[in-house]
Design a protein around this motif. Structure first.
Motif, PDB file in Angstrom:
ATOM      1  N   SER A  97       0.820  -1.227   0.000  1.00 14.95           N
ATOM      2  CA  SER A  97       0.000   0.000   0.000  1.00 14.95           C
ATOM      3  C   SER A  97       0.843   1.262   0.000  1.00 14.95           C
ATOM      4  O   SER A  97       0.418   2.302   0.518  1.00 14.95           O
ATOM      5  CB  SER A  97      -0.965   0.005   1.204  1.00 14.95           C
ATOM      6  N   TYR A  98       2.047   1.153  -0.595  1.00 15.44           N
ATOM      7  CA  TYR A  98       2.952   2.298  -0.742  1.00 15.44           C
ATOM      8  C   TYR A  98       3.231   2.987   0.595  1.00 15.44           C
ATOM      9  O   TYR A  98       3.589   4.158   0.633  1.00 15.44           O
ATOM     10  CB  TYR A  98       2.389   3.316  -1.742  1.00 15.44           C
ATOM     11  N   GLY A  99       3.073   2.231   1.682  1.00 16.16           N
ATOM     12  CA  GLY A  99       3.365   2.767   3.010  1.00 16.16           C
ATOM     13  C   GLY A  99       2.264   3.613   3.621  1.00 16.16           C
ATOM     14  O   GLY A  99       2.424   4.121   4.744  1.00 16.16           O
ATOM     15  N   TYR A 100       1.130   3.763   2.937  1.00 13.46           N
ATOM     16  CA  TYR A 100       0.078   4.657   3.449  1.00 13.46           C
ATOM     17  C   TYR A 100      -0.683   4.072   4.628  1.00 13.46           C
ATOM     18  O   TYR A 100      -1.357   4.805   5.362  1.00 13.46           O
ATOM     19  CB  TYR A 100      -0.872   5.045   2.320  1.00 13.46           C
ATOM     20  N   TYR A 101      -0.593   2.752   4.846  1.00 11.89           N
ATOM     21  CA  TYR A 101      -1.234   2.141   6.007  1.00 11.89           C
ATOM     22  C   TYR A 101      -0.229   1.842   7.117  1.00 11.89           C
ATOM     23  O   TYR A 101      -0.556   1.152   8.080  1.00 11.89           O
ATOM     24  CB  TYR A 101      -1.954   0.851   5.603  1.00 11.89           C
ATOM     25  N   SER A 102       0.977   2.366   6.971  1.00 18.25           N
ATOM     26  CA  SER A 102       1.985   2.177   8.024  1.00 18.25           C
ATOM     27  C   SER A 102       2.573   3.502   8.505  1.00 18.25           C
ATOM     28  O   SER A 102       3.500   3.521   9.302  1.00 18.25           O
ATOM     29  CB  SER A 102       3.122   1.267   7.514  1.00 18.25           C
ATOM     30  N   GLY A 103       2.045   4.606   7.986  1.00 18.64           N
ATOM     31  CA  GLY A 103       2.545   5.915   8.396  1.00 18.64           C
ATOM     32  C   GLY A 103       3.885   6.266   7.786  1.00 18.64           C
ATOM     33  O   GLY A 103       4.570   7.170   8.259  1.00 18.64           O
ATOM     34  N   THR A 104       4.255   5.566   6.698  1.00 17.52           N
ATOM     35  CA  THR A 104       5.533   5.825   6.009  1.00 17.52           C
ATOM     36  C   THR A 104       5.267   5.966   4.503  1.00 17.52           C
ATOM     37  O   THR A 104       5.692   5.121   3.713  1.00 17.52           O
ATOM     38  CB  THR A 104       6.535   4.693   6.269  1.00 17.52           C
ATOM     39  N   PRO A 105       4.565   6.997   4.095  1.00 11.62           N
ATOM     40  CA  PRO A 105       4.070   7.085   2.711  1.00 11.62           C
ATOM     41  C   PRO A 105       5.166   7.302   1.666  1.00 11.62           C
ATOM     42  O   PRO A 105       6.182   7.941   1.925  1.00 11.62           O
ATOM     43  CB  PRO A 105       3.138   8.293   2.765  1.00 11.62           C
ATOM     44  N   CYS A 106       4.895   6.779   0.482  1.00 13.54           N
ATOM     45  CA  CYS A 106       5.737   6.996  -0.694  1.00 13.54           C
ATOM     46  C   CYS A 106       5.037   7.994  -1.617  1.00 13.54           C
ATOM     47  O   CYS A 106       3.835   7.889  -1.856  1.00 13.54           O
ATOM     48  CB  CYS A 106       5.956   5.694  -1.470  1.00 13.54           C
ATOM     49  N   VAL A 107       5.805   8.934  -2.132  1.00 19.10           N
ATOM     50  CA  VAL A 107       5.292   9.903  -3.092  1.00 19.10           C
ATOM     51  C   VAL A 107       6.082   9.767  -4.384  1.00 19.10           C
ATOM     52  O   VAL A 107       7.320   9.755  -4.361  1.00 19.10           O
ATOM     53  CB  VAL A 107       5.391  11.342  -2.545  1.00 19.10           C
ATOM     54  N   LEU A 108       5.384   9.617  -5.489  1.00 16.80           N
ATOM     55  CA  LEU A 108       6.005   9.471  -6.807  1.00 16.80           C
ATOM     56  C   LEU A 108       6.173  10.855  -7.420  1.00 16.80           C
ATOM     57  O   LEU A 108       5.230  11.632  -7.482  1.00 16.80           O
ATOM     58  CB  LEU A 108       5.123   8.582  -7.680  1.00 16.80           C
ATOM     59  N   LEU A 109       7.397  11.144  -7.886  1.00 22.24           N
ATOM     60  CA  LEU A 109       7.693  12.463  -8.462  1.00 22.24           C
ATOM     61  C   LEU A 109       8.342  12.299  -9.825  1.00 22.24           C
ATOM     62  O   LEU A 109       9.185  11.425 -10.027  1.00 22.24           O
ATOM     63  CB  LEU A 109       8.627  13.236  -7.528  1.00 22.24           C
ATOM     64  N   LYS A 110       7.939  13.156 -10.750  1.00 30.03           N
ATOM     65  CA  LYS A 110       8.489  13.074 -12.096  1.00 30.03           C
ATOM     66  C   LYS A 110       8.525  14.456 -12.740  1.00 30.03           C
ATOM     67  O   LYS A 110       7.831  15.377 -12.312  1.00 30.03           O
ATOM     68  CB  LYS A 110       7.672  12.127 -12.969  1.00 30.03           C
ATOM     69  N   VAL A 111       9.374  14.570 -13.761  1.00 31.08           N
ATOM     70  CA  VAL A 111       9.399  15.776 -14.581  1.00 31.08           C
ATOM     71  C   VAL A 111       8.368  15.592 -15.686  1.00 31.08           C
ATOM     72  O   VAL A 111       8.346  14.561 -16.368  1.00 31.08           O
ATOM     73  CB  VAL A 111      10.799  16.004 -15.188  1.00 31.08           C
ATOM     74  N   ASN A 112       7.483  16.558 -15.853  1.00 24.82           N
ATOM     75  CA  ASN A 112       6.460  16.452 -16.893  1.00 24.82           C
ATOM     76  C   ASN A 112       7.088  16.363 -18.289  1.00 24.82           C
ATOM     77  O   ASN A 112       8.184  16.871 -18.518  1.00 24.82           O
ATOM     78  CB  ASN A 112       5.515  17.652 -16.831  1.00 24.82           C
ATOM     79  N   LYS A 113       6.361  15.726 -19.191  1.00 26.29           N
ATOM     80  CA  LYS A 113       6.835  15.606 -20.566  1.00 26.29           C
ATOM     81  C   LYS A 113       6.863  16.971 -21.238  1.00 26.29           C
ATOM     82  O   LYS A 113       5.838  17.625 -21.363  1.00 26.29           O
ATOM     83  CB  LYS A 113       5.946  14.637 -21.353  1.00 26.29           C
ATOM     84  N   ILE A 114       8.045  17.395 -21.641  1.00 22.13           N
ATOM     85  CA  ILE A 114       8.217  18.668 -22.340  1.00 22.13           C
ATOM     86  C   ILE A 114       8.928  18.367 -23.648  1.00 22.13           C
ATOM     87  O   ILE A 114      10.071  17.880 -23.652  1.00 22.13           O
ATOM     88  CB  ILE A 114       9.040  19.658 -21.494  1.00 22.13           C
ATOM     89  N   TYR A 115       8.269  18.633 -24.745  1.00 19.68           N
ATOM     90  CA  TYR A 115       8.784  18.248 -26.056  1.00 19.68           C
ATOM     91  C   TYR A 115      10.169  18.851 -26.292  1.00 19.68           C
ATOM     92  O   TYR A 115      10.385  20.059 -26.208  1.00 19.68           O
ATOM     93  CB  TYR A 115       7.823  18.710 -27.149  1.00 19.68           C
ATOM     94  N   GLY A 116      11.138  17.967 -26.602  1.00 23.35           N
ATOM     95  CA  GLY A 116      12.483  18.398 -26.967  1.00 23.35           C
ATOM     96  C   GLY A 116      13.377  18.820 -25.807  1.00 23.35           C
ATOM     97  O   GLY A 116      14.534  19.173 -26.031  1.00 23.35           O
ATOM     98  N   TRP A 117      12.858  18.763 -24.579  1.00 21.66           N
ATOM     99  CA  TRP A 117      13.639  19.229 -23.433  1.00 21.66           C
ATOM    100  C   TRP A 117      14.714  18.216 -23.038  1.00 21.66           C
ATOM    101  O   TRP A 117      14.459  17.033 -22.919  1.00 21.66           O
ATOM    102  CB  TRP A 117      12.725  19.489 -22.240  1.00 21.66           C
ATOM    103  N   LYS A 118      15.926  18.716 -22.877  1.00 24.88           N
ATOM    104  CA  LYS A 118      17.028  17.897 -22.412  1.00 24.88           C
ATOM    105  C   LYS A 118      17.668  18.593 -21.220  1.00 24.88           C
ATOM    106  O   LYS A 118      18.006  19.781 -21.302  1.00 24.88           O
ATOM    107  CB  LYS A 118      18.071  17.699 -23.522  1.00 24.88           C
TER     108      LYS A 118
END
Length: 251
Positions: free
Chosen positions: A121-142
Motif C-alpha cells: 500500500s505504498y506505506g500509506y497504512y503504516s505511516g511511512t508514505p511513498c510519493v512518486l515524483l516526475k518531470v512532466n513531458k516537455i517536447y524536446g527538453w534535455k
C-alpha cells in the motif's frame, strides 16, 4: 416581480481579475496553470487543500485509501511491456535516433523488497508514505545539469549525482524541516538523463523517483517541497516550477 440586477464590473475589478489570472498568489498558478502543470508533478494527487495523509492506525485507513488508489491507477500505465521496435535497452554510450526511446528500467523504481509497492500500500497504512515524483513531458527538453562545483544552496552535496537529475525533499520552513524526519529515494540517484529528450515517441514512459517519508512527526502538518535540479528547470513568472509542494499529515 423584481428583476435580478447584474452589476457591471468596474475597470479596477476587471484589472484585478486579470492580475489574478496572470498570477494567483494563493495557488501559485500562472495563467490558470499551477507549477505542477508546468514542470514537476506528483502522485498521489493531494487533496484540494494540498494534503497527503497516511496512518498506521486502522481507524484512519479509510482516509488514506484514496491515495493508494490514485497510485494504483497512475502506475497501471506502466504495467504493459515496451515491446515496440523503437524501445531499446540503453547504457551510458547509447545514441538514440529521434523516434527511439530507452526502455524504462522498472527495477530502478521497483527494486527487490521495495518499500513502495501496491502490495504494501505504498506505506500509506503504516505511516511511512511513498510519493512518486516526475518531470512532466516537455517536447524536446534535455536537462542541463549542474556540476559539483556549482550546486545551488538547496541541493546538499550528498544529494548530487553526476549525469542524473538530482532531487531533494525538504521542509518549507525550519520547523517543517525538523518535523520532516528521514527521507529515502528510489532510485537514490534521481532520474537518469538517458530518458530525455521526449519527442512524442510511441511507448514513451516518463521516468520517476519515489520519495519515502520514514518518520515524519505524527499529529502535525509538515509543509514539504520536493525539487528536481537542472539549470533549465527555472523560475517562470515568479513560479518555481522545479518542485512539487504538499502538506504531509501522519497519524
Amino acid at each position: 416581480m423584481t428583476k435580478a440586477f447584474n452589476r457591471k464590473k468596474t475597470k479596477e475589478e476587471l484589472k484585478q481579475e486579470f492580475k489574478i489570472f496572470m498570477y494567483n498568489p494563493a495557488t501559485n498558478a500562472y495563467m490558470g496553470r499551477t507549477p505542477i502543470r508546468w514542470g514537476v508533478s506528483m502522485h498521489p494527487i493531494p487533496t484540494s487543500d494540498g494534503l497527503i495523509f497516511s496512518s498506521s492506525n486502522k481507524n484512519f485507513w479509510e482516509k488514506a485509501k484514496p491515495f493508494v488508489r490514485n497510485l494504483d491507477n497512475y502506475l497501471s500505465k506502466y504495467s504493459q511491456p515496451q515491446n515496440g521496435s523503437n524501445a531499446i535497452l540503453c547504457n551510458d554510450r547509447t545514441v538514440l535516433e529521434k523516434d527511439q526511446i530507452c526502455k524504462l528500467d522498472m527495477t530502478e523504481v521497483f527494486p527487490t523488497n521495495s518499500p513502495c509497492t501496491s502490495k504494501n500500500s505504498y506505506g500509506y497504512y503504516s505511516g511511512t508514505p511513498c510519493v512518486l515524483l516526475k518531470v512532466n513531458k516537455i517536447y524536446g527538453w534535455k536537462p542541463d545539469l549542474y556540476k559539483k562545483d556549482e550546486l545551488p544552496k538547496d541541493l546538499p552535496a550528498n544529494r548530487f549525482f553526476a549525469n542524473k537529475i538530482s532531487m531533494n525533499c525538504f521542509g518549507a520552513k525550519a520547523h517543517d524541516q525538523k518535523n520532516l524526519g528521514t527521507v529515502i529515494y528510489i532510485p537514490n540517484e534521481g532520474i537518469d538523463i538517458k530518458y530525455f529528450p521526449y519527442y512524442g515517441q510511441k511507448q514513451y514512459r516518463p521516468p520517476f523517483v519515489w520519495a519515502k517519508f520514514l518518520n515524519a512527526t505524527r499529529g502535525t502538518i509538515v509543509n514539504v517541497k520536493c525539487k528536481f535540479f537542472a539549470k533549465n528547470i527555472q523560475i517562470r513568472h515568479r513560479v518555481d516550477i522545479r518542485y512539487a509542494a504538499f502538506e504531509l499529515s501522519i497519524e
